[in-house]
Design a protein around this motif. Structure first.
Motif, PDB file in Angstrom:
ATOM      1  N   PRO A   1      -9.285  -5.692  -5.604  1.00  0.00           N
ATOM      2  CA  PRO A   1     -10.579  -6.299  -5.833  1.00  0.00           C
ATOM      3  C   PRO A   1     -11.326  -5.600  -6.963  1.00  0.00           C
ATOM      4  CG  PRO A   1     -10.251  -5.779  -3.498  1.00  0.00           C
ATOM      5  CD  PRO A   1      -9.121  -5.205  -4.234  1.00  0.00           C
TER       6      PRO A   1
ATOM      7  N   GLN B   1      -2.003 -12.367   2.087  1.00  0.00           N
ATOM      8  CA  GLN B   1      -2.677 -13.354   2.922  1.00  0.00           C
ATOM      9  C   GLN B   1      -1.657 -14.241   3.660  1.00  0.00           C
ATOM     10  OE1 GLN B   1      -4.711 -11.874   0.355  1.00  0.00           O
ATOM     11  NE2 GLN B   1      -5.499 -11.135   2.296  1.00  0.00           N
TER      12      GLN B   1
ATOM     13  N   ARG C   1     -11.084 -13.390  -8.015  1.00  0.00           N
ATOM     14  CA  ARG C   1     -10.057 -13.558  -9.066  1.00  0.00           C
ATOM     15  C   ARG C   1     -10.469 -14.571 -10.128  1.00  0.00           C
ATOM     16  NH1 ARG C   1      -5.832 -13.887  -5.971  1.00  0.00           N
ATOM     17  NH2 ARG C   1      -6.063 -11.620  -5.991  1.00  0.00           N
TER      18      ARG C   1
ATOM     19  N   ASP D   1       0.841  -1.198   0.000  1.00  0.00           N
ATOM     20  CA  ASP D   1       0.000   0.000   0.000  1.00  0.00           C
ATOM     21  C   ASP D   1       0.881   1.254   0.000  1.00  0.00           C
ATOM     22  OD1 ASP D   1      -1.371  -2.269   1.705  1.00  0.00           O
ATOM     23  OD2 ASP D   1      -2.972  -1.049   0.855  1.00  0.00           O
TER      24      ASP D   1
ATOM     25  N   LYS E   1       1.527   2.220  -7.288  1.00  0.00           N
ATOM     26  CA  LYS E   1       1.240   1.386  -8.477  1.00  0.00           C
ATOM     27  C   LYS E   1      -0.005   1.815  -9.245  1.00  0.00           C
ATOM     28  CE  LYS E   1      -1.113  -1.837  -5.689  1.00  0.00           C
ATOM     29  NZ  LYS E   1      -2.263  -0.900  -5.821  1.00  0.00           N
TER      30      LYS E   1
ATOM     31  N   TYR F   1     -12.832  -6.200   4.584  1.00  0.00           N
ATOM     32  CA  TYR F   1     -11.805  -5.322   5.180  1.00  0.00           C
ATOM     33  C   TYR F   1     -12.239  -4.793   6.539  1.00  0.00           C
ATOM     34  CZ  TYR F   1      -9.796  -4.739   0.480  1.00  0.00           C
ATOM     35  OH  TYR F   1      -9.241  -4.916  -0.752  1.00  0.00           O
TER      36      TYR F   1
ATOM     37  N   SER G   1      -0.769 -10.504  -5.051  1.00  0.00           N
ATOM     38  CA  SER G   1      -1.253  -9.758  -3.878  1.00  0.00           C
ATOM     39  C   SER G   1      -1.769 -10.727  -2.825  1.00  0.00           C
ATOM     40  CB  SER G   1      -2.401  -8.810  -4.259  1.00  0.00           C
ATOM     41  OG  SER G   1      -1.915  -7.669  -4.908  1.00  0.00           O
ATOM     42  N   THR G   2      -2.538 -11.724  -3.274  1.00  0.00           N
ATOM     43  CA  THR G   2      -3.066 -12.694  -2.312  1.00  0.00           C
ATOM     44  C   THR G   2      -1.932 -13.476  -1.663  1.00  0.00           C
ATOM     45  OG1 THR G   2      -5.103 -12.912  -3.577  1.00  0.00           O
ATOM     46  CG2 THR G   2      -4.614 -14.669  -2.036  1.00  0.00           C
TER      47      THR G   2
ATOM     48  N   GLU H   1      -6.584   1.082   6.187  1.00  0.00           N
ATOM     49  CA  GLU H   1      -7.191  -0.233   6.086  1.00  0.00           C
ATOM     50  C   GLU H   1      -6.493  -1.254   6.966  1.00  0.00           C
ATOM     51  OE1 GLU H   1      -7.436  -1.160   1.960  1.00  0.00           O
ATOM     52  OE2 GLU H   1      -8.771   0.519   1.606  1.00  0.00           O
TER      53      GLU H   1
ATOM     54  N   ASP I   1      -4.101  -3.696 -11.863  1.00  0.00           N
ATOM     55  CA  ASP I   1      -3.575  -3.106 -10.639  1.00  0.00           C
ATOM     56  C   ASP I   1      -3.887  -4.115  -9.530  1.00  0.00           C
ATOM     57  OD1 ASP I   1      -3.184  -1.608  -8.357  1.00  0.00           O
ATOM     58  OD2 ASP I   1      -4.441   0.080  -8.970  1.00  0.00           O
TER      59      ASP I   1
END
Ligand code: TYD
Length: 202
Positions: free
Chosen positions: A40, A100, A70, A12, A16, A53, A95-96, A154, A90
């Motif tokens: 998302p 995660q 996804r 974050d 990007k 979130y 990312s996951t 977040e 983006d």
């Protein structure tokens, strides 16, 4: 390159989204067909992800929500590519894996590399490998200072978490041929020029 799939990744505040939209614009100016997308997504699946979130939910539930969004997004991406578009996303699968795995490690304990491996495996059926992934790498202390200007902080945007996410990203990048790392502590203009020259070289 007339059709293909490029993803932008990073913690974050790495910049990007701005870089991705500038690159998409430049490609369009070159006469290419470009679809700029994000995760998302803006579908009801993406909305379900966003809702998570602000809720205390099981980390696996959250991970599967990202994967659910996804899977459908991947079908859309494939369709757009088959129609001759360059698709720029983006955030995507990495990312996951990066986020995660960090969250699993913090909430459930256990070694992060094992979670990275598991998330990569479970993602396989619902993803395609990008032609290029640009990782905008930055120290979380710097990126968080940028984010502090933003009203909403977040769930994922803590220093401790982002340090782990960055560690995961760098580990994934080391093992993947389609990754290129850009030092995102540079000025936005410099980052954009570097991203542009990498893409022109494709
Ligand atoms: P982000 O791209 O930062 O969106 P926005 O600019 O709207 O805040 O993504 C939102 C957050 O979701 C971000 O902290 C990263 C996190 N995230 C995951 O944890 N896993 C994922 O698979 C994706 C796509 C995002």
């Amino acid at each position: 390159m007339d059709s293909g799939f490029i993803t932008f990744e990073g913690i974050d505040g790495c910049g990007k989204s701005t870089v991705a939209s500038t690159i998409a614009q430049r490609l369009k100016e070159q006469g290419k067909n470009v679809e700029l997308t994000l995760e998302p997504t803006h579908t009801w699946l993406g909305e379900a992800v966003r809702r998570s979130y602000t809720e205390e939910i099981h980390p696996y539930t959250e991970a599967f929500l990202f994967l659910a969004d996804r899977a459908t997004h991947t079908d859309w991406i494939k369709e757009k590519m088959s129609q001759g578009n360059i698709v720029i996303s983006d955030r995507y699968s990495d990312s996951t894996v990066a986020y995660q795995a960090a969250l699993f490690h913090q909430k459930l304990g256990g070694p992060m590399p094992e979670y990275v491996k598991w998330l990569q495996e479970v993602s396989q059926p619902v993803i395609i490998t990008p032609n290029l992934t640009l990782l905008l790498d930055i120290d979380p202390e710097v990126s968080l200072a940028r984010l502090n200007d933003r009203a909403k902080m977040e769930k994922f945007e803590t220093l401790e978490n982002l340090k782990l996410v960055r560690e995961n990203y760098l580990a994934i990048a080391k093992d993947s041929f389609h990754f290129r790392i850009i030092d995102s502590s540079k000025t936005l203009e410099e980052v954009i020029e570097e991203a542009w020259s990498i893409i022109q070289g494709l």
